[in-house]
Design an enzyme around this catalytic site. Structure first.
Site, mmCIF file in Angstrom:
data_model
loop_
_atom_site.group_PDB
_atom_site.id
_atom_site.type_symbol
_atom_site.label_atom_id
_atom_site.label_comp_id
_atom_site.label_asym_id
_atom_site.label_seq_id
_atom_site.Cartn_x
_atom_site.Cartn_y
_atom_site.Cartn_z
ATOM 1 N N THR A 175 0.843 -1.193 0.000
ATOM 2 C CA THR A 175 0.000 0.000 0.000
ATOM 3 C C THR A 175 0.882 1.247 0.000
ATOM 4 O OG1 THR A 175 -1.961 1.005 1.051
ATOM 5 C CG2 THR A 175 -0.261 0.140 2.522
ATOM 6 N N ASN A 176 0.329 2.403 0.322
ATOM 7 C CA ASN A 176 1.109 3.645 0.396
ATOM 8 C C ASN A 176 0.600 4.479 1.564
ATOM 9 O OD1 ASN A 176 -1.079 5.490 -0.576
ATOM 10 N ND2 ASN A 176 -0.895 4.185 -2.393
#
Ligand code: CTP
Ligand code: CA
Length: 226
Positions: free
Chosen positions: A33-34
């Protein structure tokens, strides 16, 4: 916000907002993810609602309260987000793509937890669909499409290129190297790109920036109707 919301009236409009990161599974317990917090997208959704719009909020996993009154569509992966956008864009007048979509996903998601074995592990990633680009390719002439761009160098040149490549009417460009800008903060520093002009905004809350963005969307939408 006496000046900021001057003339802002979104009654009768359906606005779809995408927000947050996407999560790309590796195996049943892990994902890629980020750092997107979702704050920008949620601020846009709640302001759009406050000023009279019908709001679809398509959101990746975040830790924020869902604004009461929005139509909420939780998603995890980019592919799920694309499906939700494909569903909602044809029924919306305005789409604002604030989400930080993962550019790549794992090619083969393991069906059981990956055990540690060798000293190195290689994951093969494949490109995700570009949701904003899809929306640009399927835009009707009276619809307004607003994209975002996150850059760490050549902000305006890169952002202009993205705006054109994805057929956006507006693009909000964020310089991630600026203090107070970007993912986790409650503030942002941004430049709103229009066809042929740009509005550079100073450090401000994501709520105030949301009002600027919504006013820009409204102005372009009105122009397109005449
Ligand atoms: N975007 C999208 N789908 C993707 C990737 C990005 O819809 N698979 C959208 C984002 O929501 C944002 C815009 O495209 O509105 C720009 O995202 P950004 O990451 O800045 O640009 P990319 O086109 O992904 O290019 P790069 O990351 O290589 O700079
Ligand atoms: Ca990207």
């Amino acid at each position: 916000d006496s000046e900021l919301d001057k003339d802002l009236n979104l009654t009768g409009l359906t606005i779809t907002v995408t927000a947050g990161p996407t999560q790309e599974a590796i195996d049943p317990v892990r994902f890629i993810t980020n750092h997107s917090s979702g704050k920008m997208g949620y601020a846009l959704a709640s302001k759009a609602l406050q000023y009279g719009a019908e709001v679809n909020l398509i959101s990746g996993p975040v830790n924020l309260e869902i604004p009461a009154g929005v139509n909420y569509f939780p998603v995890k992966s980019a592919q799920e987000m694309l499906a939700a956008v494909q569903d909602k864009w044809p029924l919306s007048q305005i789409l604002i793509k604030a989400a930080a979509v993962a550019d790549y996903r794992v090619e083969n998601i393991a069906s059981s937890k990956i055990k540690k074995q060798a000293e190195t592990l290689t994951l093969k990633l494949v490109k995700n669909p570009d949701i904003l680009k899809w929306a640009g390719e399927h835009k009707q002439k009276e619809q307004v499409l607003c994209g975002f761009a996150m850059e760490t160098e050549n902000l305006l040149t890169n952002a202009r290129q993205k705006m054109q490549a994805k057929n956006c009417d507006l693009l909000v460009a964020n310089d991630l190297t600026t203090k107070g800008a970007g993912f986790a903060a409650s503030t942002n520093v941004a430049t709103i790109l229009w066809p042929g002009k740009e509005l550079s905004l100073p450090l401000q809350s994501k709520e105030d920036l949301a009002l600027h963005i919504l006013r820009a969307c409204q102005e372009l939408y009105r122009q397109k109707q005449t």
